[in-house]
Scaffold this motif. Structure first.
Motif, PDB file in Angstrom:
ATOM      1  N   LEU A   1     -30.868 -43.854 -21.202  1.00 29.33           N
ATOM      2  CA  LEU A   1     -30.287 -45.175 -21.442  1.00 29.33           C
ATOM      3  C   LEU A   1     -31.025 -46.269 -20.670  1.00 29.33           C
ATOM      4  CD1 LEU A   1     -26.494 -44.216 -21.077  1.00 29.33           C
ATOM      5  CD2 LEU A   1     -27.826 -44.347 -23.188  1.00 29.33           C
ATOM      6  N   GLY A   2     -32.050 -45.869 -19.895  1.00 24.59           N
ATOM      7  CA  GLY A   2     -32.780 -46.832 -19.068  1.00 24.59           C
ATOM      8  C   GLY A   2     -32.141 -46.999 -17.700  1.00 24.59           C
ATOM      9  N   ASP A   3     -32.930 -47.508 -16.749  1.00 26.23           N
ATOM     10  CA  ASP A   3     -32.436 -47.764 -15.390  1.00 26.23           C
ATOM     11  C   ASP A   3     -31.864 -46.527 -14.707  1.00 26.23           C
ATOM     12  OD1 ASP A   3     -33.147 -50.467 -15.473  1.00 26.23           O
ATOM     13  OD2 ASP A   3     -31.250 -51.019 -16.415  1.00 26.23           O
ATOM     14  N   GLY A   4     -32.361 -45.346 -15.062  1.00 27.54           N
ATOM     15  CA  GLY A   4     -31.909 -44.124 -14.399  1.00 27.54           C
ATOM     16  C   GLY A   4     -30.593 -43.580 -14.928  1.00 27.54           C
ATOM     17  N   SER A   5     -30.083 -44.160 -16.008  1.00 20.31           N
ATOM     18  CA  SER A   5     -28.838 -43.650 -16.603  1.00 20.31           C
ATOM     19  C   SER A   5     -29.150 -42.819 -17.846  1.00 20.31           C
ATOM     20  CB  SER A   5     -27.914 -44.803 -16.986  1.00 20.31           C
ATOM     21  OG  SER A   5     -27.379 -45.393 -15.825  1.00 20.31           O
ATOM     22  N   TYR A   6     -28.361 -41.787 -18.037  1.00 21.98           N
ATOM     23  CA  TYR A   6     -28.535 -40.881 -19.159  1.00 21.98           C
ATOM     24  C   TYR A   6     -27.170 -40.598 -19.784  1.00 21.98           C
ATOM     25  CZ  TYR A   6     -33.186 -40.174 -17.262  1.00 21.98           C
ATOM     26  OH  TYR A   6     -34.455 -40.381 -16.807  1.00 21.98           O
ATOM     27  N   ALA A   7     -27.183 -40.341 -21.079  1.00 19.39           N
ATOM     28  CA  ALA A   7     -25.967 -39.951 -21.783  1.00 19.39           C
ATOM     29  C   ALA A   7     -26.112 -38.523 -22.280  1.00 19.39           C
ATOM     30  CB  ALA A   7     -25.714 -40.890 -22.961  1.00 19.39           C
ATOM     31  N   ALA A   8     -25.008 -37.794 -22.305  1.00 22.22           N
ATOM     32  CA  ALA A   8     -25.009 -36.426 -22.818  1.00 22.22           C
ATOM     33  C   ALA A   8     -23.614 -36.124 -23.339  1.00 22.22           C
ATOM     34  CB  ALA A   8     -25.409 -35.436 -21.724  1.00 22.22           C
ATOM     35  N   THR A   9     -23.473 -34.953 -23.925  1.00 19.10           N
ATOM     36  CA  THR A   9     -22.165 -34.541 -24.419  1.00 19.10           C
ATOM     37  C   THR A   9     -21.836 -33.158 -23.875  1.00 19.10           C
ATOM     38  OG1 THR A   9     -22.546 -35.781 -26.460  1.00 19.10           O
ATOM     39  CG2 THR A   9     -20.776 -34.139 -26.491  1.00 19.10           C
TER      40      THR A   9
ATOM     41  N   SER B   1     -14.508 -30.997 -22.973  1.00 15.79           N
ATOM     42  CA  SER B   1     -15.575 -31.416 -23.874  1.00 15.79           C
ATOM     43  C   SER B   1     -15.447 -32.907 -24.155  1.00 15.79           C
ATOM     44  CB  SER B   1     -15.540 -30.598 -25.166  1.00 15.79           C
ATOM     45  OG  SER B   1     -14.292 -30.755 -25.802  1.00 15.79           O
ATOM     46  N   GLY B   2     -16.600 -33.532 -24.414  1.00 19.93           N
ATOM     47  CA  GLY B   2     -16.626 -34.970 -24.654  1.00 19.93           C
ATOM     48  C   GLY B   2     -17.856 -35.595 -24.053  1.00 19.93           C
ATOM     49  N   PRO B   3     -18.057 -36.897 -24.255  1.00 19.44           N
ATOM     50  CA  PRO B   3     -19.253 -37.556 -23.743  1.00 19.44           C
ATOM     51  C   PRO B   3     -19.239 -37.684 -22.225  1.00 19.44           C
ATOM     52  CG  PRO B   3     -17.798 -39.134 -24.850  1.00 19.44           C
ATOM     53  CD  PRO B   3     -17.194 -37.778 -25.065  1.00 19.44           C
ATOM     54  N   CYS B   4     -20.424 -37.754 -21.655  1.00 12.55           N
ATOM     55  CA  CYS B   4     -20.549 -37.983 -20.207  1.00 12.55           C
ATOM     56  C   CYS B   4     -21.786 -38.829 -19.956  1.00 12.55           C
ATOM     57  CB  CYS B   4     -20.619 -36.659 -19.436  1.00 12.55           C
ATOM     58  SG  CYS B   4     -22.107 -35.696 -19.731  1.00 12.55           S
ATOM     59  N   THR B   5     -21.838 -39.411 -18.763  1.00 12.56           N
ATOM     60  CA  THR B   5     -23.036 -40.138 -18.354  1.00 12.56           C
ATOM     61  C   THR B   5     -23.519 -39.570 -17.033  1.00 12.56           C
ATOM     62  OG1 THR B   5     -21.708 -41.794 -17.205  1.00 12.56           O
ATOM     63  CG2 THR B   5     -22.364 -42.301 -19.475  1.00 12.56           C
ATOM     64  N   ILE B   6     -24.824 -39.675 -16.818  1.00 16.61           N
ATOM     65  CA  ILE B   6     -25.433 -39.216 -15.575  1.00 16.61           C
ATOM     66  C   ILE B   6     -26.251 -40.372 -15.009  1.00 16.61           C
ATOM     67  CG2 ILE B   6     -26.923 -37.518 -14.465  1.00 16.61           C
ATOM     68  CD1 ILE B   6     -25.906 -36.757 -17.989  1.00 16.61           C
ATOM     69  N   ASP B   7     -25.932 -40.767 -13.783  1.00 10.94           N
ATOM     70  CA  ASP B   7     -26.697 -41.815 -13.109  1.00 10.94           C
ATOM     71  C   ASP B   7     -27.560 -41.170 -12.040  1.00 10.94           C
ATOM     72  OD1 ASP B   7     -25.715 -44.207 -14.446  1.00 10.94           O
ATOM     73  OD2 ASP B   7     -23.788 -43.687 -13.536  1.00 10.94           O
ATOM     74  N   VAL B   8     -28.871 -41.344 -12.186  1.00 11.89           N
ATOM     75  CA  VAL B   8     -29.829 -40.700 -11.291  1.00 11.89           C
ATOM     76  C   VAL B   8     -30.430 -41.737 -10.344  1.00 11.89           C
ATOM     77  CG1 VAL B   8     -31.913 -39.298 -11.120  1.00 11.89           C
ATOM     78  CG2 VAL B   8     -30.411 -39.053 -13.115  1.00 11.89           C
ATOM     79  N   GLU B   9     -30.408 -41.431  -9.076  1.00 15.94           N
ATOM     80  CA  GLU B   9     -31.066 -42.259  -8.066  1.00 15.94           C
ATOM     81  C   GLU B   9     -32.264 -41.491  -7.518  1.00 15.94           C
ATOM     82  OE1 GLU B   9     -30.290 -43.655  -3.422  1.00 15.94           O
ATOM     83  OE2 GLU B   9     -28.804 -42.447  -4.480  1.00 15.94           O
TER      84      GLU B   9
ATOM     85  N   ALA C   1     -27.682 -37.501  -8.095  1.00 15.81           N
ATOM     86  CA  ALA C   1     -27.116 -37.887  -9.391  1.00 15.81           C
ATOM     87  C   ALA C   1     -25.614 -37.648  -9.404  1.00 15.81           C
ATOM     88  CB  ALA C   1     -27.767 -37.094 -10.521  1.00 15.81           C
ATOM     89  N   THR C   2     -24.941 -38.452 -10.200  1.00 16.94           N
ATOM     90  CA  THR C   2     -23.511 -38.267 -10.429  1.00 16.94           C
ATOM     91  C   THR C   2     -23.271 -38.149 -11.926  1.00 16.94           C
ATOM     92  OG1 THR C   2     -23.024 -39.627  -8.496  1.00 16.94           O
ATOM     93  CG2 THR C   2     -21.205 -39.218 -10.014  1.00 16.94           C
ATOM     94  N   LEU C   3     -22.549 -37.105 -12.315  1.00 17.17           N
ATOM     95  CA  LEU C   3     -22.131 -36.935 -13.711  1.00 17.17           C
ATOM     96  C   LEU C   3     -20.682 -37.407 -13.810  1.00 17.17           C
ATOM     97  CD1 LEU C   3     -22.869 -33.908 -16.016  1.00 17.17           C
ATOM     98  CD2 LEU C   3     -20.554 -34.837 -15.884  1.00 17.17           C
ATOM     99  N   ARG C   4     -20.424 -38.294 -14.783  1.00 18.91           N
ATOM    100  CA  ARG C   4     -19.090 -38.883 -14.928  1.00 18.91           C
ATOM    101  C   ARG C   4     -18.587 -38.716 -16.360  1.00 18.91           C
ATOM    102  NH1 ARG C   4     -21.858 -42.736 -11.824  1.00 18.91           N
ATOM    103  NH2 ARG C   4     -20.974 -42.976  -9.730  1.00 18.91           N
ATOM    104  N   GLN C   5     -17.272 -38.601 -16.481  1.00 16.70           N
ATOM    105  CA  GLN C   5     -16.607 -38.627 -17.787  1.00 16.70           C
ATOM    106  C   GLN C   5     -15.497 -39.655 -17.703  1.00 16.70           C
ATOM    107  OE1 GLN C   5     -15.339 -34.545 -18.577  1.00 16.70           O
ATOM    108  NE2 GLN C   5     -16.572 -34.565 -20.462  1.00 16.70           N
TER     109      GLN C   5
ATOM    110  N   ALA D   1     -34.449 -34.141 -13.772  1.00 10.69           N
ATOM    111  CA  ALA D   1     -35.822 -33.686 -14.015  1.00 10.69           C
ATOM    112  C   ALA D   1     -36.564 -34.671 -14.914  1.00 10.69           C
ATOM    113  CB  ALA D   1     -35.811 -32.290 -14.640  1.00 10.69           C
ATOM    114  N   ALA D   2     -35.838 -35.213 -15.905  1.00 19.11           N
ATOM    115  CA  ALA D   2     -36.458 -36.208 -16.792  1.00 19.11           C
ATOM    116  C   ALA D   2     -36.841 -37.453 -15.996  1.00 19.11           C
ATOM    117  CB  ALA D   2     -35.497 -36.577 -17.922  1.00 19.11           C
ATOM    118  N   ARG D   3     -35.960 -37.854 -15.099  1.00 16.42           N
ATOM    119  CA  ARG D   3     -36.186 -39.072 -14.330  1.00 16.42           C
ATOM    120  C   ARG D   3     -37.400 -38.957 -13.418  1.00 16.42           C
ATOM    121  NH1 ARG D   3     -37.201 -43.232 -12.985  1.00 16.42           N
ATOM    122  NH2 ARG D   3     -36.063 -44.876 -11.871  1.00 16.42           N
ATOM    123  N   VAL D   4     -37.570 -37.789 -12.781  1.00 14.17           N
ATOM    124  CA  VAL D   4     -38.671 -37.645 -11.820  1.00 14.17           C
ATOM    125  C   VAL D   4     -39.876 -36.925 -12.431  1.00 14.17           C
ATOM    126  CG1 VAL D   4     -37.120 -37.722  -9.834  1.00 14.17           C
ATOM    127  CG2 VAL D   4     -37.765 -35.493 -10.792  1.00 14.17           C
ATOM    128  N   GLY D   5     -39.743 -36.467 -13.677  1.00 16.14           N
ATOM    129  CA  GLY D   5     -40.882 -35.873 -14.373  1.00 16.14           C
ATOM    130  C   GLY D   5     -41.344 -34.539 -13.826  1.00 16.14           C
TER     131      GLY D   5
END
Lengths: 274, 274
Positions: free
Chosen positions: B14-22, B67-75, B88-92, B47-51
């Motif tokens: 999602l840009g800026d270190g944020s990711y979406a997943a389900t 089950s359901g959508p979640c977001t991951i914020d990576v620092e 990182a924090t995974l949130r629902q 891993a995607a964020r730091v390559g």
């Protein structure tokens, strides 16, 4: 009366989750603070913030820390009834030194019990080996503060006679006999020489990437019996598992770390603790 | 072609270190996602964020995840030449589910090698035991996705015949035979039933507080031989150590977790994986 270790790891509350501390000379290896010592400073700030002792903490080491002032910024991730989780960064001069995450709380007083394992068998402390300091290139100033006593033979790496087995065991106490609390256990987990030094591998130093400590009990008074083993040296990395047992024969902490194994730059330049 | 697990743990930048997943149904135990499965989603974002793939990651579990959508914020904590450290924090629905910290990079291709240990001895997979799903209260829907095969006897807890030893071993593969990469190893570390179920202790479920995985190698093709042991059940807590070995006999991951051991609310209400 506070012990020397308590004083050296004391933190001052600056408000808003920030703490100040000083990385004191005397707990270092070659001028850089011992990793477990930094964990103890950071863990003490986190424990103060959440009002509970550490149960499980993980540190990732980012940069070496010379003596001097530092700050610790603690973020409370979750503050539950029984358990709290927090993250923290220890910084020096604006540079990140250590990132920690941990869950804090107390062990239950009862519950199902099944223990497979026993403390290492050690001769009495006065028949064990003192890791010498100052006068010996292989021993850091750190050991002046500690009544560490190595199992005879386990100091073989210091005199060119490694046991060939990646294991080091011994007694741990502070020189001033101060009690060992949950925060001090974070330090004990990293206070012995790396067991990989007792192999015949060309490993000169083992910078720690990550160290996790599980605090499994409140130590009863007296020295701890400790053992550290490396089982998997491969791919440029080495594990190290530690067990710390108290005078009642209760396991009070387990530790595991992952370290790099760069080749020794020149033969014989081992350092005594990672 | 991506495997089922790769698809289920895919993240969208999602840009800026944020990711979406389900959090997909089918990787859960009683409606809540398996802990290792959540670690894999979060680890994939990091891993995607730091390559780079994970070398050592630690998760602290904060809340169950349906089950359901979640977001991951990576620092990104540190981005070095060889290694990177991230948190990182995974949130629902705005709720923190998982906090992770990890160091990412590749194993070295050479370096000193000394391995003490060996893969668990297992009969061929077709002589091992299939953890049944759907038709069995004791097996979660999770095992539909996996070709997990337990060492004969290690499933004794399911039929009231625990071995009395806190150990479970077996083969691991995905049902669709997709390759097992470093991120998948985070999941494998938590994909077997808890070994404490094979004791006779009154332990009903074992919610994980913390799980650390060291990725020690790149798995060669084929099923993994895995073993999980609990050595210290005390103070309301249990450890669990895992080893994962590939088809060449190389240790590809080590894991350790710390879980609570609440008493079983009613006899027999064990759940098959923590």
């Amino acid at each position: 009366m506070d012990g020397e270790f308590d004083l050296a790891t004391a933190v001052r509350d600056l408000g808003d989750g920030s703490y100040a501390a000083t990385v004191t000379h005397g707990w270092d290896i070659g001028g850089n603070a011992n990793g477990g010592f930094l964990m103890a400073i950071c863990g003490r700030a986190m424990a103060a913030r959440v009002g509970r002792p550490p149960l499980t903490v993980t540190a990732h080491f980012l940069a070496p820390a010379p003596s001097g002032p530092c700050t610790i910024d603690v973020e409370v991730v979750r503050d539950g009834r029984r358990l709290a989780t927090a993250s923290a960064t220890l910084r020096q001069d604006g540079r990140d030194v250590l990132r920690m995450v941990g869950t804090f709380g107390h062990q239950a007083e009862d519950g199902p019990t099944l223990v497979t394992g026993a403390p290492p068998e050690l001769p009495p402390a006065d028949e064990c080996v003192v890791p010498r300091a100052h006068t010996d290139d292989f021993a850091p100033v750190l050991f002046d503060r500690l009544a560490v006593r190595l199992r005879p033979g386990d100091d073989g790496f210091r005199v060119g006679e490694p046991t060939g087995r990646a294991e080091i065991a011994g007694w741990f106490a502070f020189s001033d006999s101060q009690p060992i609390d949950a925060v001090a256990l974070l330090f004990v987990a990293d206070a012995f020489p790396p067991p990989v030094f007792n192999t015949t591998l060309p490993v000169g130093w083992v910078p720690t990437l990550e160290l996790t400590v599980h605090v499994r009990g409140v130590p009863s008074p007296g020295p701890l019996r400790c053992v550290y083993r490396s089982r998997f040296i491969q791919g440029g990395l080495v594990d190290e598992d530690g067990e710390m047992w108290d005078s009642r024969g209760v396991l009070v902490a387990q530790s595991r770390q992952l370290s790099l194994t760069p080749r020794a730059p020149t033969p014989g330049t081992v350092s005594p603790t990672g």
